[in-house]
Each structure stands twice: as C-alpha cells, then as structure tokens.
Design an enzyme around this catalytic site. Structure first.
Site, PDB file in Angstrom:
ATOM      1  N   GLU A 166       0.187   0.577  18.976  1.00  0.00           N
ATOM      2  CA  GLU A 166      -1.231   0.498  18.609  1.00  0.00           C
ATOM      3  C   GLU A 166      -2.007  -0.541  19.446  1.00  0.00           C
ATOM      4  OE1 GLU A 166      -1.423   0.195  14.307  1.00  0.00           O
ATOM      5  OE2 GLU A 166      -0.628   2.208  14.067  1.00  0.00           O
ATOM      6  N   GLU A 353       3.979   7.306  13.440  1.00  0.00           N
ATOM      7  CA  GLU A 353       3.594   6.780  12.132  1.00  0.00           C
ATOM      8  C   GLU A 353       2.659   7.756  11.428  1.00  0.00           C
ATOM      9  OE1 GLU A 353       1.949   2.821  11.971  1.00  0.00           O
ATOM     10  OE2 GLU A 353       3.302   2.158  13.565  1.00  0.00           O
TER      11      GLU A 353
HETATM   12  N1  LIG Z   1     -12.344   1.662  14.022  1.00  0.00           N
HETATM   13  N2  LIG Z   1     -13.092   0.712  13.645  1.00  0.00           N
HETATM   14  N3  LIG Z   1     -12.917   0.056  12.490  1.00  0.00           N
HETATM   15  C1  LIG Z   1     -13.868  -0.990  12.093  1.00  0.00           C
HETATM   16  C2  LIG Z   1     -13.343  -1.700  10.855  1.00  0.00           C
HETATM   17  O1  LIG Z   1     -11.999  -2.010  11.082  1.00  0.00           O
HETATM   18  C3  LIG Z   1     -11.361  -2.580   9.998  1.00  0.00           C
HETATM   19  C4  LIG Z   1     -10.102  -1.780   9.956  1.00  0.00           C
HETATM   20  O2  LIG Z   1      -9.002  -2.664   9.743  1.00  0.00           O
HETATM   21  C5  LIG Z   1      -7.778  -2.072   9.879  1.00  0.00           C
HETATM   22  C6  LIG Z   1      -7.612  -0.951  10.682  1.00  0.00           C
HETATM   23  C7  LIG Z   1      -6.356  -0.386  10.792  1.00  0.00           C
HETATM   24  C8  LIG Z   1      -5.294  -0.931  10.074  1.00  0.00           C
HETATM   25  C9  LIG Z   1      -3.992  -0.286  10.168  1.00  0.00           C
HETATM   26  C10 LIG Z   1      -2.875  -0.604   9.446  1.00  0.00           C
HETATM   27  N4  LIG Z   1      -1.978   0.321   9.814  1.00  0.00           N
HETATM   28  C11 LIG Z   1      -0.618   0.476   9.291  1.00  0.00           C
HETATM   29  C12 LIG Z   1       0.250  -0.217  10.312  1.00  0.00           C
HETATM   30  N5  LIG Z   1       0.309   0.531  11.578  1.00  0.00           N
HETATM   31  C13 LIG Z   1       1.408  -0.109  12.264  1.00  0.00           C
HETATM   32  C14 LIG Z   1       2.392  -0.497  11.197  1.00  0.00           C
HETATM   33  O3  LIG Z   1       2.735  -1.833  11.383  1.00  0.00           O
HETATM   34  C15 LIG Z   1       1.665  -0.322   9.864  1.00  0.00           C
HETATM   35  O4  LIG Z   1       1.849  -1.435   9.018  1.00  0.00           O
HETATM   36  N6  LIG Z   1      -2.479   1.127  10.730  1.00  0.00           N
HETATM   37  N7  LIG Z   1      -3.725   0.772  10.931  1.00  0.00           N
HETATM   38  C16 LIG Z   1      -5.472  -2.057   9.285  1.00  0.00           C
HETATM   39  C17 LIG Z   1      -6.721  -2.613   9.174  1.00  0.00           C
END
Ligand SMILES: N=NNCCOCCOc1ccc(-c2cn(C[C@@H]3NC[C@@H](O)[C@H]3O)nn2)cc1
Length: 449
Positions: A166, A353
């Site tokens: 990611e 994932e």
């Molecule tokens: N696009 N713009 N957004 C603007 C606002 O963003 C705020 C968004 O905060 C986020 C965004 C995405 C995540 C997230 C968590 N996981 C799960 C993990 N993946 C890898 C693995 O370790 C899992 O634990 N995947 N994604 C968390 C917080």
C-alpha cells in the site's frame, strides 16, 4: 442455487503483517520501528494500544500454522520486520531475526503452505526515520540492500515477493493525512515520499532480476472505487481525481513509466511537485511478475469545491457499513478490477487483501460473524464477475487470518476469521473460518446459503 465456482488452480490464502501480529517488539535484537515510536506516542493510537505484544505470533506461530493448515489455504502472506533483520536499517544483520523467519518459513513449507513475503509493511527502522526516513533517497538504497539480503537468504524457500504494501498508505496516509506513522501532514513531503517508495520498489525488483531468482515479484497497492453521483463532468472528474490519488498515481509509473498528467497538474496547483531524477522512471517501470490488489471499500462521490484535496465529497446513499464505518461496496471491487484490466492490461493479479471489520465476540465458545461471511460472499462474487470479464486473477487472500493490531485503531477493530482474545491471546475460529474452509475445499460456494 447461485453457485460461484472458481478455477481449480486459483490460490486461496490469508494475510497478516509483522507489526500487527508478531509482538516481541524489543526482543532478540530487533531494533525499534516507526510504529514502535508512533504507538508509544500519546494520542496516536486509540486507547494507547501498541504492538509490544500484539497477538504474540512471534512465539505462537506454530499454533497459527496449524490453524492455517486446518483451514486448507495454499498461500500465507506475511511481512518481514525490517528492523528485526537490520536493527538500524543497514549495517550489521541480526542473526536471531534471520533465524526466526527461517524457522517460520520452514514450518510453513513443512505444512504445505506457500509463503508470500511482503518486504515492507510499514515498519520502517526508526534509525532510518531519524535520518529523514522515506524522504531521504538514501532510504531507497537501504531498502534495496535489505531486499537483496532477503532474496539471498530465502530465495530457495520463498517464491512470491511483494516489495511495498500500500504505497499510498506509506506516503499520503502517513505523511499528508497523518493518521499513520510517522504522522506528518505535508503534501510536498508526501509527494516526495510517494516517488521514493516507488523507486524503492523498482530498485528491489532490479536486485531480484540481477540475482536471477526463482519465483516472482510485485507490489500491493490499495484501491477503492468511487462512483460519480451523476454523469455531470464535475462529478466524474472529482471521482477520477480521488481514485487517481490511490490508483493512477501508483500504477502509471510502474505500468506506463510516467505519472498521470491530470494528477501531476492537480498536485502542482496544490503546491506539490515531483522531484524525478534521471533514470528513476526506467527503474520504477521495469516489468513485474504479478500485481497485488488490496480492496476494502468504495462509494459515491460528487464535486464540491474544497471539500477535500480533490474537490470531492463522499455521499452516504445508505450502503451498509462495517464496524470500521466503511461502506460495503462489492460492485466497486468488480469495477476497479475491470478498470485495471482495461487500463493496465492482463498482469497476473493476486487479491492480497480483502476483508471486513466486524467486532463479534466469543459467546459460548462460538463467534457468529455472519456479516463477515456475507461480505466475503459478496466480494468473491464480484471477483468471479471480474474473472468472467477477463481479469487475470491468480489468487485470493483474505485480510486477515487473525484479529490483530489495526494501526491507529489499535485492537478496537477486528478483521480476522480467527478471533483473538487480546488479554489471554486465545485463538477461536469464527463461523467465517469454517465457511472459508468449506469454500476453499469446494472451490465454490452458494450465494444463497
Ligand atoms: N482516499 N482519501 N481518503 C481521505 C481520508 O483518509 C482517511 C482514511 O484513513 C484510512 C484509510 C485507509 C485505511 C486502511 C486500513 N486498511 C487495512 C490495512 N491494510 C493493510 C493491512 O495492514 C490492514 O491492517 N486498509 N486501508 C485506514 C485509514
């Protein structure tokens, strides 16, 4: 009956990551990572949780591997803690760290489970962060050296390598939005880091090729689908910018050798420019053997000036949400995979994932997580749709095998098909574990059951 049947040669698996499950954060020579620092900084992680113990997989991996074996998965995706190998990121190797991963990988192989190894899943050695971290180009070469050592050490055993998990989270979530480690909020810094992380990916691939390694290598971007609220061009453009943030920005350099012009121009308007050096794009854009895709959610967006960095607001149109408050949007899974095929071609894809946060607890020895089963059915159905569309899907790995440390949410958010009591560390198979086991065994499931 609505049977969803999958190819007999499709790989089935589950995924975790070092900082989220291992614990032993300061044991056997491991150096501190930025997540050790971040989680010990008051206010950064919900309830002040940290990964000091996590779910103690460092000491319990043999039990966990037996749970994987019973589940019947072909492939297990894990990550290596860079500071467990190089405590200060470079220099002297920690032999106890190497031994841990050799013992672990040997146990996977002895139980007929193929290891898929992620080299970087966010736990940068703190010593490198102290020298600027990913903002410092020297970290790129440090990562390439770490990757090369891992290739040489594990080349005969590990045949599927993921460089970076990611890259959007590593760069923009962690250095512009700021909710993940190290918690900066600077768009130019995050933009520089996004380039360096892609360059690190490319340099690791170059080292892999130079060693003439057996197996394959890729990376694992996270994606989402944002459906425009209407066909008004302003709504379409706003959603494309937001998806371009996660996807085109990290796919075009690898698959096309350049950043997407519409995003470069948008960032320049926001005061952030790329600093690309001679040869960088050639390194980044060399061919990969597979693409990992991490998908959780999507939704509907529309233009609204200054609503966010991309003049886009997300609209709640009543889709059900998980316990992470993320919309459940399986249609988006199909749409984004179809877009990847249409725009980037038929690179082999592993879903590295996909899963849902539901905080069901143990009651009378059982965890009734039917909502997770429904999420998996809906998303596997969308995966089947994408395969019928011609997307070159090679495998599906659910996130996650076990409840674990969910970054800034700590232990408040459960993604596992196996429940973990975070006090006793007892593992309990959830209903979804049994459903997934049957699905893997059959190679199909009934959408209506
Ligand atoms: N696009 N713009 N957004 C603007 C606002 O963003 C705020 C968004 O905060 C986020 C965004 C995405 C995540 C997230 C968590 N996981 C799960 C993990 N993946 C890898 C693995 O370790 C899992 O634990 N995947 N994604 C968390 C917080």
């Amino acid at each position: 009956m609505a049977i969803m049947e999958f190819p007999k040669d499709m790989k089935w698996g589950a995924a975790t990551a070092a900082y989220q499950i291992e614990g032993a954060a300061f044991k056997d020579g491991k150096g501190p990572s930025i997540w050790d620092t971040f989680s010990h900084t008051p206010g950064k992680v919900l309830n002040g949780d940290n990964g000091d113990v996590a779910i103690d997989s460092y000491h319990r991996y043999e039990e966990d591997i037996q749970l994987m074996k019973e589940l019947g998965i072909d492939t297990y995706r894990f990550s290596v803690s860079w500071p467990r190998i190089f405590p200060t990121g470079t220099g002297e190797v920690n032999e106890k760290g190497l031994k841990f991963y050799h013992d672990f990988v040997d146990a996977l192989l002895a139980n007929g489970i193929e290891p898929m190894c992620t080299l970087y899943h966010w736990d940068l050695p703190q010593a490198l962060q102290d020298k600027g971290g990913w903002a410092n180009r020297a970290t790129v070469d440090a990562f390439a050296d770490y990757a090369e050592l891992m290739f040489k050490e594990f080349g005969g055993k590990v045949k599927s390598w993921i460089t970076i998990n990611e890259p959007w989270c590593v760069s923009f979530l962690s250095n512009f939005i700021g909710i993940h480690a190290p918690g900066n909020t600077d768009l130019q810094l995050a933009t520089d880091i996004s380039h360096h992380v892609l360059l690190a990916h490319g340099k690791a691939v170059s080292r892999f090729r130079a060693l003439n390694m057996e197996g394959g290598i890729g990376y694992a971007p996270n994606v989402e689908w944002l459906e425009p609220f209407s066909n008004k061009q302003e709504d379409v453009d706003a959603c494309n910018r937001s998806m371009g943030f996660l996807m085109d920005w990290f796919f075009d350099p690898v698959f096309k050798g350049s950043y997407p012009a519409f995003m470069v121009e948008w960032f320049e308007q926001k005061g952030a420019v790329l600093h690309i050096e001679e040869g960088d794009m050639d390194i980044i854009s060399q061919p990969i053997d597979f693409l990992g895709i991490n998908y959780y959610t999507g939704g509907v967006g529309r233009y609204k000036k200054d609503a966010d960095l991309f003049d886009m607001e997300r609209i709640d149109i009543g889709y059900e949400k998980t316990d992470f408050d993320w919309f459940i949007y399986p249609e988006g899974f199909y749409r984004v995979l179809a877009k990847i095929k249409d725009k980037y071609g038929s690179v082999p894809i592993y879903i590295t994932e996909n899963g849902a946060c539901y905080n069901d607890e143990v009651e009378n020895g059982r965890v009734r997580d039917q909502r997770r089963i429904e999420y998996l059915k809906q998303h596997l159905t969308s995966l089947k749709r994408s395969m019928d569309y011609g997307v070159n899907i090679k495998g599906y790995l659910t996130w996650s095998l076990l409840d674990n440390f969910e970054w800034a949410e700590g232990y408040d958010k459960r993604f596992g098909i196996i429940h973990v009591d975070f006090n006793t560390l007892e593992r309990t198979k959830k209903d979804s574990y049994y459903w997934y086991k049957q699905t893997i065994s059959n190679g199909w499931f009934d959408m209506n059951y």
